[in-house]
Scaffold this motif. Structure first.
Motif, PDB file in Angstrom:
ATOM      1  N   ILE A  81       0.830  -1.200   0.000  1.00  0.00           N
ATOM      2  CA  ILE A  81       0.000   0.000   0.000  1.00  0.00           C
ATOM      3  C   ILE A  81       0.870   1.258   0.000  1.00  0.00           C
ATOM      4  O   ILE A  81       0.514   2.272  -0.598  1.00  0.00           O
ATOM      5  N   GLU A  82       2.027   1.211   0.655  1.00  0.00           N
ATOM      6  CA  GLU A  82       2.950   2.348   0.589  1.00  0.00           C
ATOM      7  C   GLU A  82       3.416   2.584  -0.850  1.00  0.00           C
ATOM      8  O   GLU A  82       3.583   3.727  -1.283  1.00  0.00           O
ATOM      9  N   LYS A  83       3.615   1.497  -1.586  1.00  0.00           N
ATOM     10  CA  LYS A  83       3.963   1.634  -3.002  1.00  0.00           C
ATOM     11  C   LYS A  83       2.807   2.252  -3.779  1.00  0.00           C
ATOM     12  O   LYS A  83       3.012   3.085  -4.682  1.00  0.00           O
ATOM     13  N   ALA A  84       1.581   1.860  -3.424  1.00  0.00           N
ATOM     14  CA  ALA A  84       0.405   2.442  -4.071  1.00  0.00           C
ATOM     15  C   ALA A  84       0.294   3.933  -3.773  1.00  0.00           C
ATOM     16  O   ALA A  84      -0.135   4.722  -4.625  1.00  0.00           O
ATOM     17  N   LEU A  85       0.689   4.336  -2.563  1.00  0.00           N
ATOM     18  CA  LEU A  85       0.694   5.754  -2.217  1.00  0.00           C
ATOM     19  C   LEU A  85       1.623   6.528  -3.160  1.00  0.00           C
ATOM     20  O   LEU A  85       1.255   7.575  -3.706  1.00  0.00           O
ATOM     21  N   GLY A  89       0.978   9.465  -6.340  1.00  0.00           N
ATOM     22  CA  GLY A  89       1.495  10.822  -6.236  1.00  0.00           C
ATOM     23  C   GLY A  89       1.722  11.304  -4.816  1.00  0.00           C
ATOM     24  O   GLY A  89       1.973  12.489  -4.603  1.00  0.00           O
ATOM     25  N   TYR A  90       1.692  10.397  -3.840  1.00  0.00           N
ATOM     26  CA  TYR A  90       1.893  10.781  -2.434  1.00  0.00           C
ATOM     27  C   TYR A  90       3.214  10.175  -1.955  1.00  0.00           C
ATOM     28  O   TYR A  90       3.256   9.037  -1.475  1.00  0.00           O
ATOM     29  N   TYR A 132       1.887  15.227  -4.760  1.00  0.00           N
ATOM     30  CA  TYR A 132       2.945  15.787  -5.587  1.00  0.00           C
ATOM     31  C   TYR A 132       2.398  16.078  -6.990  1.00  0.00           C
ATOM     32  O   TYR A 132       1.461  15.410  -7.470  1.00  0.00           O
ATOM     33  N   HIS A 133       3.006  17.084  -7.642  1.00  0.00           N
ATOM     34  CA  HIS A 133       2.607  17.455  -8.989  1.00  0.00           C
ATOM     35  C   HIS A 133       3.827  17.442  -9.914  1.00  0.00           C
ATOM     36  O   HIS A 133       4.977  17.409  -9.449  1.00  0.00           O
ATOM     37  N   PRO A 158      -1.265  16.154 -11.462  1.00  0.00           N
ATOM     38  CA  PRO A 158      -0.880  15.233 -10.391  1.00  0.00           C
ATOM     39  C   PRO A 158       0.160  14.226 -10.879  1.00  0.00           C
ATOM     40  O   PRO A 158       0.065  13.714 -11.998  1.00  0.00           O
ATOM     41  N   ALA A 159       1.133  13.938 -10.041  1.00  0.00           N
ATOM     42  CA  ALA A 159       2.229  13.051 -10.428  1.00  0.00           C
ATOM     43  C   ALA A 159       1.842  11.597 -10.162  1.00  0.00           C
ATOM     44  O   ALA A 159       2.419  10.918  -9.311  1.00  0.00           O
ATOM     45  N   ARG A 160       0.862  11.114 -10.904  1.00  0.00           N
ATOM     46  CA  ARG A 160       0.382   9.742 -10.730  1.00  0.00           C
ATOM     47  C   ARG A 160       1.086   8.828 -11.723  1.00  0.00           C
ATOM     48  O   ARG A 160       1.213   9.153 -12.911  1.00  0.00           O
ATOM     49  N   ALA A 161       1.514   7.669 -11.249  1.00  0.00           N
ATOM     50  CA  ALA A 161       2.262   6.743 -12.102  1.00  0.00           C
ATOM     51  C   ALA A 161       1.427   6.283 -13.288  1.00  0.00           C
ATOM     52  O   ALA A 161       1.952   6.138 -14.400  1.00  0.00           O
TER      53      ALA A 161
END
Length: 613
Positions: A81-85, A89-90, A132-133, A158-161
């Motif tokens: 879940i930390e990886k999912a965060l 973008g978190y 994060y952006h 947003p800095a989403r993978a």
């Protein structure tokens, strides 16, 4: 006297007992059942990502044997879940997981006796921090491309993978579309600035050499003529290579109707002329086919159909189909059953590609005590021309010799004249459309000066639209509007079968076939010269194979040559059930007239294949 077992029997018996015991399923009573609760967060994209990553949630139905196993699962979940965060973008976020109120960061309480009557509570708390952006999005190595490559992913997003990876795919598809079949897009490691909470990403383009489509090598042909296929594919050769062109090539071959499958594989390297050969493997369909169909409505009785066809008559995908049908079963007397026989022939690529020669011969015998009886032979010959993938036109001629009987008086008609039509279709499926529009304009003219016994001119415009409300095709709002007109003489002068009527399963449900019409002094439908029909449906699909469809229909027919609405609009509403089979939706509709006339039935029931429109 005691009888001893033979030597070796006892060990074998013990082994069999052991094997039997080991084969028994483990008792569920040894499992440590638990219940996981994910604390909600404001960012629903993050929440869904956490759910998708959690083994605690995914494997809840398969609990571990003890607290130690549960703690181990939770600790692994924390990392996932930390990886999912971070992927969401978190980058400053963390996760807290508690088992029975105790954090998994503390040693596991393996000596606790679980309560067999209750499930162990497990809670997952997300502490995402700030989102994060993107600070910068750069594309390098694209200077040699014919057109400038611009990323759609912009700074401050947003800095989403998932978005960053999707942009990589989009850039690659854009380069491939420029004619670079071996292009790659490399995503450099992102630069993270924790102070500003921003990311900088860079895509590096390695286009490779450009190429055009080279030799098209087709294998698997049996009864289909190779020269016919080569001519069909010639338009694709020497075009800049692009996945879209390969898809068009595949779809073009499939559209002929003679191939069960078409597999397209580009070669691994270009030839000396910079062309990329393409291997095409086809599997031909069975040349002959046969089928049966049936329909039923409480108003109009039952109908049956049988057909036989050939998909590749002479090797060039010529199609021949014979149909025979009967209707009015249970509604008409056995001596007045409606019959029809049709022969349909189609030859593709006549004079030019995407232009088909189409001919049809129909022999019909119809009985309708309320309107007219008909015996006729009709022949149509024309060309169907596909201008684009969504737009087509047709033009040709029609000849009909008929005997029409109304009120005991028979009249003979000979009609000869041109016909034409325009079709526009962006829908996604023939029998079960979920999005797009369909427009169909048709017209025919049978003037006396070329040999017709009566001037008859017909026009019809039908449009339907499909709106996918759910985005997955499970909830579709569908609507249809049809307007038609016939002129050239009065209602008494025109052939009764060319006049307009409404009502029935493909028109205004709830009313008998041809029952919506102006009436004579005896209350029998006479037919009209203008028609308006409208329908709206809400198609809800559930459990993959089932559907429910509330609907509303309306229609009117008037004696004027244009819709004047002199006659009352007839309304109906109903509910339908759908079963989505491999051959298309099977439709069962129940319709109720909302403003019934004296002779209308209170309810009507219909069964057929395919959606109503």
């Amino acid at each position: 006297m005691k009888v001893l077992p033979p030597y070796g029997a006892a060990p074998r018996l013990r082994i069999l007992i052991l094997v039997f015991l080991l084969s028994l399923p483990a008792s569920q009573s040894f499992a440590l059942e638990y219940k996981t609760e994910l604390a909600p967060v404001e960012d629903k994209i993050l929440e869904e990502a956490a759910k998708a990553s959690s083994l605690l949630i995914e494997l809840e139905a398969k609990p571990p044997d003890d607290f130690y196993g549960l703690y181990r699962r939770a600790q692994e979940d924390k990392l996932r879940i930390e990886k999912a965060l971070r992927s969401s973008g978190y980058y400053d976020g963390d996760v807290t997981i508690r088992i029975a109120g105790k954090s998994v960061d503390e040693p596991a309480a393996t000596d606790v006796e679980p309560d067999a009557k209750t499930k162990v509570p497990v809670t997952i708390e997300l502490h995402p921090g700030e989102l994060y952006h993107l600070r910068e999005v750069r594309v390098a190595g694209a200077d040699a491309l014919p057109s400038k490559l611009q990323p759609k992913l912009a700074p401050k997003a947003p800095a989403r993978a998932a978005d960053i990876m999707a942009e990589q795919d989009r850039l690659l598809n854009a380069v491939l579309a420029e004619g670079y079949p071996f292009a790659t897009i490399k995503l450099e490691p992102a630069t993270v600035d924790h102070k500003d909470r921003t990311l900088a990403v860079q895509y590096v383009v390695e286009p490779g050499s450009p190429a055009t489509i080279g030799d098209l090598r087709v294998t698997g042909l049996d009864r289909v003529d190779a020269d016919f296929v080569d001519r069909r594919l010639a338009k694709f050769k020497d075009k800049p290579y692009a996945p879209s062109e390969v898809a068009k090539l595949r779809d073009d071959l499939r559209s002929i109707g003679v191939f069960e499958s078409v597999k397209v594989r580009p070669a691994e390297k270009v030839d000396d002329d910079g062309r990329l050969p393409v291997d095409i493997e086809v599997v031909e369909r069975d040349r002959r086919f046969i089928g049966f169909g049936a329909n039923y409505s409480t108003n109009d009785g039952g109908g049956v159909k049988a057909y036989w066809g050939h998909r590749n008559l002479f090797g060039h995908a010529e199609q021949l189909r014979l149909d025979a049908d009967a209707s009015g079963v249970g509604e008409n007397e056995w001596s007045e059953i409606n019959y029809g026989v049709t022969v349909d022939f189609l030859k593709p690529d006549v004079f030019t590609q995407r232009q088909d020669l189409h001919s049809n011969l129909a022999l019909v015998q119809e009985y309708d005590r309320e309107t007219f009886d008909k015996r006729a032979a009709t022949f149509l010959l024309g060309l169907d021309r596909r201008l684009t993938d969504t737009l087509s036109v047709s033009f040709g001629g029609e000849a009909e010799i008929s005997e029409i009987t109304r009120d005991g008086v028979s009249r003979n008609f000979e009609l000869f004249g041109p016909t034409g039509g325009v079709k526009y279709d962006t829908s996604d499926d023939l029998l079960n459309p979920t999005k797009g529009v369909r427009l169909n304009l048709t017209g025919s003219a049978f003037p006396e000066f070329i040999g017709s016994s009566q001037d008859v001119f017909q026009t019809r415009a039908t449009g339907s639209s499909y709106l996918d409300l759910s985005g997955a095709g499970n909830l579709v709002l569908a609507g249809r509007l049809s307007v038609a007109s016939v002129f050239g003489g009065s209602v008494d002068e025109l052939p009764a079968d060319r006049l307009l009527y409404a009502g029935g399963g493909g028109s205004v449900r709830g009313y008998e076939f041809r029952s919506i019409s102006p009436e004579d002094e005896d209350g029998d439908p006479t037919g009209g010269r203008s028609l308006v029909e409208a329908s709206i449906e809400l198609r809800y699909r559930f459990l993959d194979d089932y559907g429910i469809v509330p609907f509303f229909d309306a229609g009117t027919v008037t004696e004027d040559t244009y819709p004047s609405f002199d006659e009352k609009l007839q309304y109906a509403a109903g509910l339908g059930l759908r079963y989505y089979s491999t051959i298309g939706p099977i439709r069962a509709d129940v319709a109720v007239p909302l403003n019934p006339r004296e002779d209308d039935d209170p309810v009507a029931f219909y069964i057929s294949i395919g959606q109503a429109f």
